[in-house]
Design a protein around this motif. Structure first.
Motif, mmCIF file in Angstrom:
data_model
loop_
_atom_site.group_PDB
_atom_site.id
_atom_site.type_symbol
_atom_site.label_atom_id
_atom_site.label_comp_id
_atom_site.label_asym_id
_atom_site.label_seq_id
_atom_site.Cartn_x
_atom_site.Cartn_y
_atom_site.Cartn_z
ATOM 1 N N HIS A 170 0.859 -1.189 0.000
ATOM 2 C CA HIS A 170 0.000 0.000 0.000
ATOM 3 C C HIS A 170 0.889 1.231 0.000
ATOM 4 O O HIS A 170 2.118 1.112 0.070
ATOM 5 C CB HIS A 170 -0.949 0.000 1.199
ATOM 6 C CG HIS A 170 -0.292 0.061 2.552
ATOM 7 N ND1 HIS A 170 0.505 -0.935 3.060
ATOM 8 C CD2 HIS A 170 -0.324 1.022 3.516
ATOM 9 C CE1 HIS A 170 0.928 -0.608 4.270
ATOM 10 N NE2 HIS A 170 0.456 0.584 4.580
ATOM 11 N N HIS A 172 2.563 3.735 1.878
ATOM 12 C CA HIS A 172 2.919 3.765 3.296
ATOM 13 C C HIS A 172 2.861 5.178 3.871
ATOM 14 O O HIS A 172 3.129 6.159 3.164
ATOM 15 C CB HIS A 172 4.336 3.206 3.489
ATOM 16 C CG HIS A 172 4.422 1.733 3.247
ATOM 17 N ND1 HIS A 172 4.024 0.810 4.175
ATOM 18 C CD2 HIS A 172 4.829 1.020 2.167
ATOM 19 C CE1 HIS A 172 4.196 -0.412 3.695
ATOM 20 N NE2 HIS A 172 4.692 -0.313 2.468
ATOM 21 N N ALA A 173 2.554 5.245 5.179
ATOM 22 C CA ALA A 173 2.455 6.538 5.864
ATOM 23 C C ALA A 173 3.497 6.701 6.960
ATOM 24 O O ALA A 173 3.687 7.797 7.488
ATOM 25 C CB ALA A 173 1.055 6.692 6.467
ATOM 26 N N HIS A 226 -7.197 -0.624 5.928
ATOM 27 C CA HIS A 226 -6.133 0.266 6.436
ATOM 28 C C HIS A 226 -5.987 1.448 5.481
ATOM 29 O O HIS A 226 -5.938 2.602 5.890
ATOM 30 C CB HIS A 226 -4.846 -0.525 6.570
ATOM 31 C CG HIS A 226 -3.638 0.317 6.879
ATOM 32 N ND1 HIS A 226 -3.532 1.058 8.034
ATOM 33 C CD2 HIS A 226 -2.497 0.541 6.178
ATOM 34 C CE1 HIS A 226 -2.374 1.715 8.024
ATOM 35 N NE2 HIS A 226 -1.725 1.416 6.910
ATOM 36 N N ASP A 244 -0.147 -3.744 6.137
ATOM 37 C CA ASP A 244 -0.679 -3.223 7.404
ATOM 38 C C ASP A 244 -2.153 -3.595 7.572
ATOM 39 O O ASP A 244 -2.885 -2.936 8.301
ATOM 40 C CB ASP A 244 -0.524 -1.702 7.467
ATOM 41 C CG ASP A 244 0.930 -1.288 7.633
ATOM 42 O OD1 ASP A 244 1.789 -2.171 7.831
ATOM 43 O OD2 ASP A 244 1.198 -0.085 7.553
ATOM 44 N N CYS A 365 0.995 2.145 12.939
ATOM 45 C CA CYS A 365 0.010 1.745 11.926
ATOM 46 C C CYS A 365 -1.015 0.772 12.489
ATOM 47 O O CYS A 365 -1.938 0.381 11.790
ATOM 48 C CB CYS A 365 0.706 1.102 10.727
ATOM 49 S SG CYS A 365 1.069 2.307 9.426
HETATM 50 FE FE LIG Z 1 0.540 1.627 6.697
#
Ligand SMILES: [Fe+2]
Length: 368
Positions: A170, A172-173, A226, A244, A365
């Motif tokens: 995904h 990512h943060a 997520h 996540d 996360c």
């Molecule tokens: Fe994440």
């Protein structure tokens, strides 16, 4: 002159189980955020800053091995190293402190029932980011790379694997994705879940897409929640990379970049995605993208059989509304700098220079 040690050298010492005392001199508060696994803690921070040796004057530690002092940024730890050097210890200060340590990594082999498959978990120990190299018959794929591309290139070269694919589960943060950079350097195909946020070229992994790695197959399973695009990848029937979406002891938070209503809608998607993952066979090994604890240099992968995960997950999923309430009411604080990190990950560019300021802090996360 105070002796210093670089993050990568300490990382190698710990990896080789070389005798060393790691002495954390930060405050109690800082220590509870995150720490180097196996380190001793003496809260000498204020005393040292005030020019006093504090508890280090009569601290009892082994004399037959080096001692590495650690603080947040590598300044007060130099004073600590001086105090200990004056007492006759082979003392050195960790250059860059915990900030620099955030890039330290180690690796663990993931044992799988199918011996023709190799999976190595590459872990960013401080932040708890987990990435993977999957190999079969001389070919490799890297999933969710979170440390410098050289690490994956070196491992692949050592095993004579050619990296064919680089995948993210995904956008990512919590950390800067190294996927674009690694794909470029390896000459590999960059794969991402379909979404219109990334502003760079990638090959989309829609639900059901199969990716051939040697004799193995990675199968994309769209598991939104997520984030809307979150995708898990099943490796044959042996392992599933859950990003996540699902951790070994929790699930992904549904609220980043979402207002409360959107977070509840995402939590409902997550419920459906987790129900879908539960349909996989109980022996399949769940391999997530994060863990909440600093990772020891113990060669033990962060992993769990789906059947074992289901022991708690089954209870969480007994009702959709209870699940939605649970995962929207117990949210940890949002990760620092996540808006900027997401923006850079959507651009696909690693900022030039030191990324540690931007990525500072533990991973957030998960909902547990
Ligand atoms: Fe994440």
């Amino acid at each position: 002159m105070t002796k210093q040690i670089e993050t990568d050298t300490l990382r190698q010492w710990l990896d080789a189980r070389q005798p060393v005392t790691v002495l954390d001199v930060r405050t109690d508060d800082d220590r509870t955020q995150w720490a180097i696994p196996g380190s001793l803690h003496v809260n000498a921070y204020e005393a040292l800053r005030n020019g006093q040796p504090g508890a280090l004057a009569d601290l009892v530690i082994p004399a037959d091995r080096p001692v590495v002092t650690v603080c947040n940024a590598g300044k007060v730890s130099q004073i600590a190293a001086d105090v200990l050097a004056n007492r006759g210890f082979d003392a050195r200060s960790l250059a860059g402190g915990m900030k620099g340590w955030s890039l330290a990594w180690n690796a663990a082999d993931v044992p799988l029932a199918d011996s023709a498959l190799t999976v190595i978990q590459v872990r960013r120990t401080g932040k708890g980011c987990l990435s993977y190299i999957v190999a079969s018959d001389g070919e490799a794929a890297v999933i969710d790379p979170s440390v410098t591309p050289d690490v994956y290139l070196d491992i692949a070269q050592r095993h004579r694997w050619s990296i064919r694919y680089v995948l993210d589960t995904h956008v990512h943060a919590d950390h800067l994705s190294r996927a674009s950079a690694l794909a470029r350097q390896a000459g590999a195909v960059l794969l991402m879940p379909p979404q219109d946020r990334a502003r760079f070229a990638f090959t989309p992994t829609a639900d059901g897409v199969r990716i051939r790695v040697g004799n193995a197959t990675l199968r994309a399973l769209h598991t939104p929640g997520h984030t809307p695009e979150s995708t898990s990848y099943a490796l044959n029937e042996a392992a599933v990379f859950t990003g996540d979406t699902l951790f070994t002891n929790g699930v992904g938070r549904p609220d980043l970049h979402a207002d409360p209503d959107a977070a509840r809608a995402r939590a409902r998607s997550l419920f459906g995605s987790l129900e879908r993952l539960r349909q996989l066979r109980p022996e399949i090994v769940v391999l997530p993208a994060h863990t909440s604890e600093p990772i020891a240099f113990d060669g033990q992968p962060v992993a769990a059989r789906l059947g074992d995960v289901d022991a708690w997950l089954g209870g969480w999923l007994s009702s959709e509304s209870a699940f939605v309430d649970r995962v929207t009411s117990q949210l940890p604080p949002t990760p620092p700098n996540f808006v900027r990190i997401v923006d850079l990950n959507e651009a696909g560019d690693l900022p030039t220079g030191d990324p540690t300021d931007l990525e500072a802090g533990a991973n957030r996360c998960a909902v547990r």
